[in-house]
Motif scaffolding. Structure first.
Motif, PDB file in Angstrom:
ATOM      1  N   HIS A 205      51.723  40.264  56.575  1.00  0.00           N
ATOM      2  CA  HIS A 205      50.961  41.341  55.958  1.00  0.00           C
ATOM      3  C   HIS A 205      51.736  42.646  56.121  1.00  0.00           C
ATOM      4  O   HIS A 205      52.103  43.006  57.237  1.00  0.00           O
ATOM      5  N   PRO A 206      51.985  43.381  55.049  1.00  0.00           N
ATOM      6  CA  PRO A 206      52.632  44.691  55.203  1.00  0.00           C
ATOM      7  C   PRO A 206      51.728  45.657  55.966  1.00  0.00           C
ATOM      8  O   PRO A 206      50.506  45.489  56.006  1.00  0.00           O
TER       9      PRO A 206
ATOM     10  N   ALA B  29      60.982  49.896  59.710  1.00  0.00           N
ATOM     11  CA  ALA B  29      59.816  50.373  58.971  1.00  0.00           C
ATOM     12  C   ALA B  29      59.860  49.934  57.513  1.00  0.00           C
ATOM     13  O   ALA B  29      58.821  49.618  56.921  1.00  0.00           O
ATOM     14  N   SER B  30      61.054  49.903  56.941  1.00  0.00           N
ATOM     15  CA  SER B  30      61.165  49.499  55.547  1.00  0.00           C
ATOM     16  C   SER B  30      60.656  48.074  55.349  1.00  0.00           C
ATOM     17  O   SER B  30      59.882  47.796  54.422  1.00  0.00           O
ATOM     18  N   TYR B  31      61.068  47.157  56.226  1.00  0.00           N
ATOM     19  CA  TYR B  31      60.571  45.781  56.120  1.00  0.00           C
ATOM     20  C   TYR B  31      59.070  45.720  56.364  1.00  0.00           C
ATOM     21  O   TYR B  31      58.339  44.980  55.684  1.00  0.00           O
ATOM     22  N   ILE B  32      58.587  46.503  57.317  1.00  0.00           N
ATOM     23  CA  ILE B  32      57.173  46.460  57.674  1.00  0.00           C
ATOM     24  C   ILE B  32      56.305  46.990  56.546  1.00  0.00           C
ATOM     25  O   ILE B  32      55.265  46.419  56.212  1.00  0.00           O
ATOM     26  N   VAL B  33      56.726  48.080  55.928  1.00  0.00           N
ATOM     27  CA  VAL B  33      55.929  48.694  54.859  1.00  0.00           C
ATOM     28  C   VAL B  33      56.027  47.886  53.570  1.00  0.00           C
ATOM     29  O   VAL B  33      55.017  47.660  52.883  1.00  0.00           O
ATOM     30  N   GLU B  34      57.242  47.460  53.233  1.00  0.00           N
ATOM     31  CA  GLU B  34      57.425  46.695  51.994  1.00  0.00           C
ATOM     32  C   GLU B  34      56.857  45.285  52.112  1.00  0.00           C
ATOM     33  O   GLU B  34      56.509  44.665  51.106  1.00  0.00           O
ATOM     34  N   GLY B  35      56.827  44.763  53.334  1.00  0.00           N
ATOM     35  CA  GLY B  35      56.420  43.376  53.547  1.00  0.00           C
ATOM     36  C   GLY B  35      57.575  42.403  53.479  1.00  0.00           C
ATOM     37  O   GLY B  35      57.403  41.199  53.673  1.00  0.00           O
TER      38      GLY B  35
END
Length: 333
Positions: free
Chosen positions: A76-77, A126-132
């Motif tokens: 889940h993003p 953060a990019s991976y976390i936000v984008e999913g």
């Protein structure tokens, strides 16, 4: 060579049969063996810890896996303050498998070889976390950063301690140097990097500096950011293949001098990975060019030293013998 272990080695692919990428990062025996495989084959001066930037997230309990042919993908993003608050922070005991694997690597290295550990910087995580998952333009990440700066800073505040804990665990296990990868920082403007990224990377380098090991910082497409990336605190600045090393070093020294920080720093890089596909003569020529650029930077007083490396990761179709040849060319100079 950036990602020494891995995709180009048949022995690596054999070892990873039916074993997931992240699973192998948490099996100390596999972690050690995969780290050591390219060192043995290529006679490298340094081993690079087999890991991934999402390892500390996985260790903390974040639902993330590495999907073949795609990369890190989250269940889940994370995009709201409530989701950020629920994001776990890694604890040292959750990294015991990594620590044990580092012990296995150090036990096998020669006295003249060292082990480089690494972590992903908060912006790239953060990019991976936000984008999913992976993104070509990091649009959702940057939109959050621009439209909800308080939410963005909350996410960076949450991720920074996890990166510090991950690096401290490696340092206390005995790594000889560390590298902080901000792989996707090159998608940012200089202004945005200063405001949204630099304070957190600086906090990480400040936190691990007391361990006294060389600290490297690297990102792709960061020509315009090199000075600022050096200013956050690393001893060595990594350069991708698009900027000549002497040009990059001069830019870094000029910026550090302008802002009143110690200069020069050492440089790392920066062979284009595609050169390894181009044959022995091209490899020899390009290795010579890069060493000459580094020598010029040192002679000009813009660099304290040079770590030869690729300008990004080894391409999966690379012949392992070409990597061995490149190592031999460097060692012959």
């Amino acid at each position: 060579m950036m990602r020494q272990a891995g995709r180009s080695l048949p022995e690596y692919r054999a070892l990873r049969t039916d074993v997931g990428m992240l699973e192998s990062c948490f099996r100390p025996d596999l972690l050690a063996e995969i780290t050591l495989q390219p060192v043995r084959r290529h006679d490298a001066d340094a081993a690079i810890l087999f890991s991934d930037i999402v390892v500390p997230l996985k260790a903390a309990g974040v639902g993330v896996d590495i999907v073949a042919g795609r990369g890190p993908v989250l269940d889940h993003p994370v995009r709201t303050l409530a989701e950020i608050a629920a994001l776990p922070t890694v604890e040292p005991g959750q990294l015991d498998a990594v620590v044990e694997g580092i012990g296995g690597v150090l036990a096998e290295l020669r006295d003249d070889q060292v082990l480089i550990g690494f972590a992903g910087a908060p912006f790239t995580l953060a990019s991976y976390i936000v984008e999913g998952g992976p993104s070509k333009n990091h649009g959702i990440t940057k939109a959050l950063m621009y439209s909800e700066p308080a939410t963005w800073h909350a996410l960076m505040e949450k991720l920074t301690p996890t990166v510090i804990t991950f690096l401290r665990a490696q340092l206390e296990a005995g790594i000889d140097a560390l590298q902080l990868f901000d792989s996707w920082a090159g998608f940012l403007s200089l202004k945005d990097y200063r405001e949204f990224v630099a304070p957190y990377s600086r906090r990480i380098f400040d936190a691990v500096r007391p361990y006294g090991v060389p600290m490297i910082h690297f990102g792709v497409n960061t020509t315009e950011l090199l000075g600022e990336m050096a200013a956050v605190g690393p001893d060595i600045i990594g350069v991708d293949w698009k900027t000549p090393l002497d040009v990059a070093a001069a830019r870094v020294t000029a910026h550090l001098t302008e802002v009143g920080l110690p200069a020069p720093r050492a440089i790392q890089g920066n062979l284009d990975p595609a050169v390894l596909l181009a044959g022995p003569e091209v490899i020899a020529d390009q290795v010579g060019r890069i060493c000459a650029e580094a020598d010029a930077a040192i002679a000009a007083g813009d660099a304290r030293g040079h770590i030869f490396n690729l300008g990004h990761g080894v391409l999966p179709e690379t012949d392992p013998d070409a990597i061995t040849r490149a190592f031999a060319e460097v060692h012959a100079r």
